[in-house]
Design an enzyme around this catalytic site. Sequence first.
Site, PDB file in Angstrom:
ATOM      1  N   ILE A  21      32.064 -17.402  32.316  1.00  0.00           N
ATOM      2  CA  ILE A  21      30.948 -16.576  31.842  1.00  0.00           C
ATOM      3  C   ILE A  21      31.409 -15.612  30.742  1.00  0.00           C
ATOM      4  O   ILE A  21      30.689 -15.375  29.766  1.00  0.00           O
ATOM      5  CB  ILE A  21      30.333 -15.803  33.044  1.00  0.00           C
ATOM      6  CG1 ILE A  21      29.683 -16.795  34.014  1.00  0.00           C
ATOM      7  CG2 ILE A  21      29.329 -14.753  32.570  1.00  0.00           C
ATOM      8  CD1 ILE A  21      29.302 -16.212  35.381  1.00  0.00           C
ATOM      9  N   ASP A  69      45.133  -5.884  33.255  1.00  0.00           N
ATOM     10  CA  ASP A  69      44.493  -6.148  34.542  1.00  0.00           C
ATOM     11  C   ASP A  69      43.400  -5.093  34.748  1.00  0.00           C
ATOM     12  O   ASP A  69      43.702  -3.899  34.723  1.00  0.00           O
ATOM     13  CB  ASP A  69      45.577  -6.042  35.628  1.00  0.00           C
ATOM     14  CG  ASP A  69      45.067  -6.356  37.021  1.00  0.00           C
ATOM     15  OD1 ASP A  69      43.858  -6.195  37.268  1.00  0.00           O
ATOM     16  OD2 ASP A  69      45.892  -6.743  37.864  1.00  0.00           O
ATOM     17  N   ASN A  96      33.013  -8.049  33.097  1.00  0.00           N
ATOM     18  CA  ASN A  96      32.760  -9.388  33.651  1.00  0.00           C
ATOM     19  C   ASN A  96      33.845  -9.867  34.621  1.00  0.00           C
ATOM     20  O   ASN A  96      33.555 -10.616  35.551  1.00  0.00           O
ATOM     21  CB  ASN A  96      32.639 -10.374  32.476  1.00  0.00           C
ATOM     22  CG  ASN A  96      32.704 -11.815  32.926  1.00  0.00           C
ATOM     23  OD1 ASN A  96      31.760 -12.333  33.513  1.00  0.00           O
ATOM     24  ND2 ASN A  96      33.836 -12.467  32.680  1.00  0.00           N
ATOM     25  N   LYS A 131      33.800   3.538  33.158  1.00  0.00           N
ATOM     26  CA  LYS A 131      34.271   4.915  32.930  1.00  0.00           C
ATOM     27  C   LYS A 131      34.786   5.112  31.505  1.00  0.00           C
ATOM     28  O   LYS A 131      34.340   6.017  30.789  1.00  0.00           O
ATOM     29  CB  LYS A 131      35.374   5.249  33.945  1.00  0.00           C
ATOM     30  CG  LYS A 131      36.042   6.592  33.714  1.00  0.00           C
ATOM     31  CD  LYS A 131      37.122   6.852  34.764  1.00  0.00           C
ATOM     32  CE  LYS A 131      37.951   8.075  34.394  1.00  0.00           C
ATOM     33  NZ  LYS A 131      38.987   8.376  35.396  1.00  0.00           N
ATOM     34  N   TYR A 164      33.615 -10.546  49.288  1.00  0.00           N
ATOM     35  CA  TYR A 164      33.068 -10.825  47.948  1.00  0.00           C
ATOM     36  C   TYR A 164      31.664 -10.239  47.853  1.00  0.00           C
ATOM     37  O   TYR A 164      31.320  -9.545  46.891  1.00  0.00           O
ATOM     38  CB  TYR A 164      33.031 -12.341  47.689  1.00  0.00           C
ATOM     39  CG  TYR A 164      32.510 -12.699  46.316  1.00  0.00           C
ATOM     40  CD1 TYR A 164      33.295 -12.515  45.178  1.00  0.00           C
ATOM     41  CD2 TYR A 164      31.223 -13.205  46.140  1.00  0.00           C
ATOM     42  CE1 TYR A 164      32.805 -12.835  43.911  1.00  0.00           C
ATOM     43  CE2 TYR A 164      30.735 -13.531  44.881  1.00  0.00           C
ATOM     44  CZ  TYR A 164      31.529 -13.343  43.777  1.00  0.00           C
ATOM     45  OH  TYR A 164      31.053 -13.652  42.516  1.00  0.00           O
ATOM     46  N   LYS A 168      30.070  -7.213  45.436  1.00  0.00           N
ATOM     47  CA  LYS A 168      28.963  -7.367  44.491  1.00  0.00           C
ATOM     48  C   LYS A 168      27.796  -6.435  44.839  1.00  0.00           C
ATOM     49  O   LYS A 168      27.079  -5.988  43.946  1.00  0.00           O
ATOM     50  CB  LYS A 168      28.524  -8.835  44.430  1.00  0.00           C
ATOM     51  CG  LYS A 168      29.619  -9.765  43.877  1.00  0.00           C
ATOM     52  CD  LYS A 168      30.107  -9.321  42.488  1.00  0.00           C
ATOM     53  CE  LYS A 168      31.095 -10.283  41.868  1.00  0.00           C
ATOM     54  NZ  LYS A 168      31.577  -9.846  40.543  1.00  0.00           N
ATOM     55  N   THR A 199      31.832 -22.857  36.786  1.00  0.00           N
ATOM     56  CA  THR A 199      33.067 -22.292  36.211  1.00  0.00           C
ATOM     57  C   THR A 199      34.222 -22.560  37.174  1.00  0.00           C
ATOM     58  O   THR A 199      34.009 -23.050  38.284  1.00  0.00           O
ATOM     59  CB  THR A 199      32.951 -20.750  36.061  1.00  0.00           C
ATOM     60  OG1 THR A 199      32.890 -20.188  37.381  1.00  0.00           O
ATOM     61  CG2 THR A 199      31.742 -20.324  35.255  1.00  0.00           C
TER      62      THR A 199
HETATM   63  P1  NAD Z   1      36.208 -17.494  36.081  1.00  0.00           P
HETATM   64  O1  NAD Z   1      37.193 -17.528  37.199  1.00  0.00           O
HETATM   65  O2  NAD Z   1      35.748 -18.758  35.469  1.00  0.00           O
HETATM   66  O3  NAD Z   1      36.743 -16.538  34.904  1.00  0.00           O
HETATM   67  C1  NAD Z   1      37.163 -15.224  35.224  1.00  0.00           C
HETATM   68  C2  NAD Z   1      38.038 -14.690  34.111  1.00  0.00           C
HETATM   69  O4  NAD Z   1      38.448 -13.355  34.515  1.00  0.00           O
HETATM   70  C3  NAD Z   1      39.326 -15.509  33.915  1.00  0.00           C
HETATM   71  O5  NAD Z   1      39.576 -15.674  32.537  1.00  0.00           O
HETATM   72  C4  NAD Z   1      40.399 -14.645  34.581  1.00  0.00           C
HETATM   73  O6  NAD Z   1      41.694 -14.803  34.017  1.00  0.00           O
HETATM   74  C5  NAD Z   1      39.844 -13.232  34.350  1.00  0.00           C
HETATM   75  N1  NAD Z   1      40.369 -12.256  35.322  1.00  0.00           N
HETATM   76  C6  NAD Z   1      40.523 -12.432  36.662  1.00  0.00           C
HETATM   77  N2  NAD Z   1      41.082 -11.339  37.206  1.00  0.00           N
HETATM   78  C7  NAD Z   1      41.277 -10.458  36.197  1.00  0.00           C
HETATM   79  C8  NAD Z   1      41.837  -9.161  36.123  1.00  0.00           C
HETATM   80  N3  NAD Z   1      42.309  -8.565  37.213  1.00  0.00           N
HETATM   81  N4  NAD Z   1      41.900  -8.539  34.923  1.00  0.00           N
HETATM   82  C9  NAD Z   1      41.440  -9.165  33.797  1.00  0.00           C
HETATM   83  N5  NAD Z   1      40.901 -10.397  33.798  1.00  0.00           N
HETATM   84  C10 NAD Z   1      40.827 -11.039  34.989  1.00  0.00           C
HETATM   85  O7  NAD Z   1      34.948 -16.662  36.670  1.00  0.00           O
HETATM   86  P2  NAD Z   1      33.390 -16.729  36.277  1.00  0.00           P
HETATM   87  O8  NAD Z   1      32.727 -17.684  37.182  1.00  0.00           O
HETATM   88  O9  NAD Z   1      33.227 -16.836  34.829  1.00  0.00           O
HETATM   89  O10 NAD Z   1      32.932 -15.271  36.784  1.00  0.00           O
HETATM   90  C11 NAD Z   1      32.771 -14.165  35.951  1.00  0.00           C
HETATM   91  C12 NAD Z   1      32.087 -13.062  36.755  1.00  0.00           C
HETATM   92  O11 NAD Z   1      30.820 -13.526  37.231  1.00  0.00           O
HETATM   93  C13 NAD Z   1      32.870 -12.633  37.990  1.00  0.00           C
HETATM   94  O12 NAD Z   1      32.759 -11.239  38.167  1.00  0.00           O
HETATM   95  C14 NAD Z   1      32.177 -13.378  39.112  1.00  0.00           C
HETATM   96  O13 NAD Z   1      32.329 -12.739  40.367  1.00  0.00           O
HETATM   97  C15 NAD Z   1      30.743 -13.355  38.631  1.00  0.00           C
HETATM   98  N6  NAD Z   1      29.938 -14.419  39.232  1.00  0.00           N
HETATM   99  C16 NAD Z   1      30.244 -15.733  39.058  1.00  0.00           C
HETATM  100  C17 NAD Z   1      29.467 -16.700  39.684  1.00  0.00           C
HETATM  101  C18 NAD Z   1      29.738 -18.171  39.546  1.00  0.00           C
HETATM  102  O14 NAD Z   1      29.094 -18.968  40.256  1.00  0.00           O
HETATM  103  N7  NAD Z   1      30.615 -18.615  38.676  1.00  0.00           N
HETATM  104  C19 NAD Z   1      28.384 -16.324  40.488  1.00  0.00           C
HETATM  105  C20 NAD Z   1      28.106 -14.979  40.625  1.00  0.00           C
HETATM  106  C21 NAD Z   1      28.886 -14.033  40.011  1.00  0.00           C
END
Ligand code: NAD
Length: 268
Positions: A21, A69, A96, A131, A164, A168, A199
């Site tokens: 995302i 991080d 994100n 922040k 989780y 959220k 993803t």
């Molecule tokens: P993803 O795992 O495909 O990508 C996440 C990215 O965040 C990766 O590039 C990873 O390296 C980076 N990341 C992880 N920990 C980190 C940290 N501590 N510091 C910096 N970067 C970090 O995940 P996604 O599916 O794209 O999800 C993005 C957001 O959307 C998340 O917050 C997730 O909880 C939320 N979300 C996703 C879904 C889904 O179905 N994919 C559903 C609801 C919510």
Amino acid sequence: MSSTESTGKRVAIITGAAEGIGKATAVRLANDGYDLGLFDLPRAQERLEVVADDIRKAHGVRVVNVYGDVSKEEDVKRLVDTVVEELGSVYAMIANAGICINRTLHETTATTEQADKLLDINVKGTFYSFKYAALQMIKQGGGGRLVGAASIAGKRGFPEHALYSASKFAVRGIVQSAALDYGPYGITVNAYAPGACETSLLRGVDEYFAGKNGQPQGTYMEMFSSNSALKRLAQPEDIANLVSFFVSDNAAYITGQSYLVDGGSCFD
Ligand code: NAD
């Protein structure tokens, strides 16, 4: 300095931008004309460099990559400082980055280290991102957009998602409170709440349930797809479209909301 003074372009920061995302949001906001500050873990450097290069070539915007991080306050402060130094200002922060760990609740208590990690990244990561971006926006004279990553799991619980889901719901709480804190500065605060989006994160959840229940891979994702009104999973671009709206001038009177993008899976 106003948010557009240096080049006439607004600047958006996106955390977790190397894939999923975050990456789709980076591409979408570049297409909308934003200069970008992209952030991810050092281990994602190769992928984030490709994302940034592709965006520069396709959209001609300025892109600055920063590594660290989100659960470390000093890293997030450095992210905002670096982007301001190199791009002049910050108009939008898209907090994100997030992770998902699946366990039944009693199994989760046995993995305290993992539980801390999840809450540190999903909750504190959002808090630090908001922040330091808000401090900068206020310094600039106000105006701006804070956008968090909630989830359908921040609207209702799901089996083996206790922490989780808690993280959220916490994002929604941060969004509502921050909307009240920053409304007087003209800063809006909202979150997207995806259903199942195709993803790496979702594939990880699918693998967990496949391993645990002995079901074929893809079963968990298929269940989400068939239970939605639109009968498909979200693509990262579906979520990026909402972020594009949240940060636009068209969303100026929307704040404190966590908005479902789930193809009609959960009605609130
Ligand atoms: P993803 O795992 O495909 O990508 C996440 C990215 O965040 C990766 O590039 C990873 O390296 C980076 N990341 C992880 N920990 C980190 C940290 N501590 N510091 C910096 N970067 C970090 O995940 P996604 O599916 O794209 O999800 C993005 C957001 O959307 C998340 O917050 C997730 O909880 C939320 N979300 C996703 C879904 C889904 O179905 N994919 C559903 C609801 C919510």
